[in-house]
Design an enzyme around this catalytic site. Structure first.
Site, PDB file in Angstrom:
ATOM      1  N   ARG A 131      64.752  66.226-104.480  1.00 23.95           N
ATOM      2  CA  ARG A 131      64.924  64.987-105.251  1.00 23.95           C
ATOM      3  C   ARG A 131      66.025  65.151-106.293  1.00 23.95           C
ATOM      4  NH1 ARG A 131      58.490  64.039-106.076  1.00 23.95           N
ATOM      5  NH2 ARG A 131      58.048  62.967-104.101  1.00 23.95           N
TER       6      ARG A 131
ATOM      7  N   ASP B 225      56.149  65.028-110.078  1.00 20.64           N
ATOM      8  CA  ASP B 225      56.431  63.596-110.026  1.00 20.64           C
ATOM      9  C   ASP B 225      55.715  62.851-111.146  1.00 20.64           C
ATOM     10  OD1 ASP B 225      53.995  64.202-108.855  1.00 20.64           O
ATOM     11  OD2 ASP B 225      54.206  62.768-107.213  1.00 20.64           O
TER      12      ASP B 225
END
Length: 399
Positions: free
Chosen positions: A81, A183
């Site tokens: 990411r 996250d």
């Protein structure tokens, strides 16, 4: 590549993602937002199942501008990411897991919401496929959600639309030292920063934007790793909240999330199957977190059984914790007891001075369902007095 930045950069971290990756990519290519408004940045995180090859093949034929990166396995979702985020050019970024897929109008609707409301984060309704998905935050579409009182704090996965300018301004990245919960840390920071600058967070609840897929092979990163990783995640999230919110009601409202979602399950039924050494170690890890962030206000926001389990963990009452869990496993129903003007639930240890657990751990502070009946917290004196006054007035008017 055109000089005009796309509306949305869709960042896909992919590891051993076949065959789920096929539907994932197709769902991006078929977005009603249109291929000219989207770019795909796909990061193959050291896959060995053909994931990387399929990404290259798809990039060669799709109408959506697409870049593929092949890198050695990073050991977690944060690495790919971050790689994608560093390459993103869009006004917004959306993190899409390679196992999952989007509803056809998802990006269109979320971008429209962000533009209309001026918000920095948009949550799109999540639907589970072959697995459960959180439901409590999808009651209605809202332009500005209160991050403190609403249930959006219970959905901290990365699969949301983020205004890239917010992320760049604050140098936001996923913490690659965390193997789970990275996250949650990233998303909570985005919520807090969006709220602090007055832009806020929106919810699109009237359209299924994101399909969260349960893999047949059971390979979900969030299910992997030992309990120490969960404490690392809880510790990081609690620290972040404390850095952004001073002690008080608003901090407590946010702390409910790491305490109930991350910490509480570590002291659930799994304890009955664990060794004494494991339980003692978990209590050692929990103790400093409870000492630093556990408050009376937070305690009263939990149901009795939940509060009691965490209190046992904080006090090192291993045997009592096992008794409480065994009581629930065996279908035990606590008696409702009045103690010093308070309603309490008589779970194991209640009234036993040797247990060393305060009565406040047993006090009913939220409406509870006990053996099919509602047990309400004690009404405050002012409400009771008001009730007496209303009844007295009705008596006078009928006299």
């Amino acid at each position: 590549m055109a000089d005009t930045p796309p509306e949305v950069s869709v960042i896909i971290g992919a590891y051993e993602a076949m065959p789920y990756l096929v539907k994932c990519l197709d769902s991006v290519a078929s977005q009603t937002l249109g291929p000219d408004c989207i770019e795909i940045i796909a990061v193959d995180d050291g896959s060995t199942d053909g994931t990387g090859r399929y990404l290259d093949e798809f990039a060669a034929r799709t109408k959506v501008p697409m870049r593929v990166v092949h890198q050695a396995n990073s050991g977690g979702a944060g690495g790919p990411r971050n790689t994608g985020l560093a390459m993103a050019r869009g006004r917004y970024v959306f993190f899409l897991d390679a196992d999952d897929h989007l509803g056809a109008e998802a990006l269109d609707r979320m971008v429209a919401m962000a533009d209309a409301a001026g918000t920095d984060v948009v949550l799109g309704k999540v639907v589970g496929v072959n697995r459960n998905a959180a439901k409590s935050m999808w009651g209605k579409t809202v332009e500005r959600a209160d991050i403190y009182t609403s249930n959006i704090k219970f959905t901290l996965s990365a699969q949301k639309l983020f205004r890239r300018e917010l992320l760049v301004r604050h140098g936001m990245r996923f913490d690659e030292t965390l193997r789970t919960g990275e996250d949650a840390l990233f998303t909570m920071e985005a919520y807090l920063r969006a709220d602090a600058r007055g832009s806020g967070v929106s919810v699109v609840a009237d359209y299924p934007c994101y399909y969260l897929v349960g893999r047949d092979d059971g390979k979900h990163l969030t299910k992997s790793g030992g309990y120490e990783l969960r404490f690392d995640s809880a510790r990081a999230l609690m620290r972040l909240i404390a850095e952004h919110e001073p002690p008080g009601v608003r901090r407590d409202q946010l702390m409910i999330r790491p305490f109930t979602v991350t910490l509480l399950p570590q002291f659930g039924p799994v304890v009955l199957r664990q060794t004494e050494d494991d339980l003692r170690r978990k209590m050692e890890l929990a103790a400093p977190l409870m000492a630093a962030y556990w408050t009376p206000g937070l305690a009263r926001a939990l149901k009795v059984e939940e509060r009691l389990r965490l209190t046992c963990a904080a006090l090192g009452r291993a045997e009592l914790l096992r008794e409480v869990l065994a009581f629930g496993k065996d279908g035990g129903v606590p008696r409702v007891v009045r103690r010093r003007g308070r309603r309490c639930l008589a779970y194991p240890g209640f009234g036993d001075r040797r247990a060393g657990v305060p009565y406040s751990a047993y006090e009913v502070t939220l409406t509870e369902q006990i053996d099919g009946r509602r047990v309400e917290p004690r009404a405050p004196l002012t409400r009771r007095a008001a009730g007496r006054l209303r009844r007295a007035l009705r008596g006078l008017s009928s006299g």
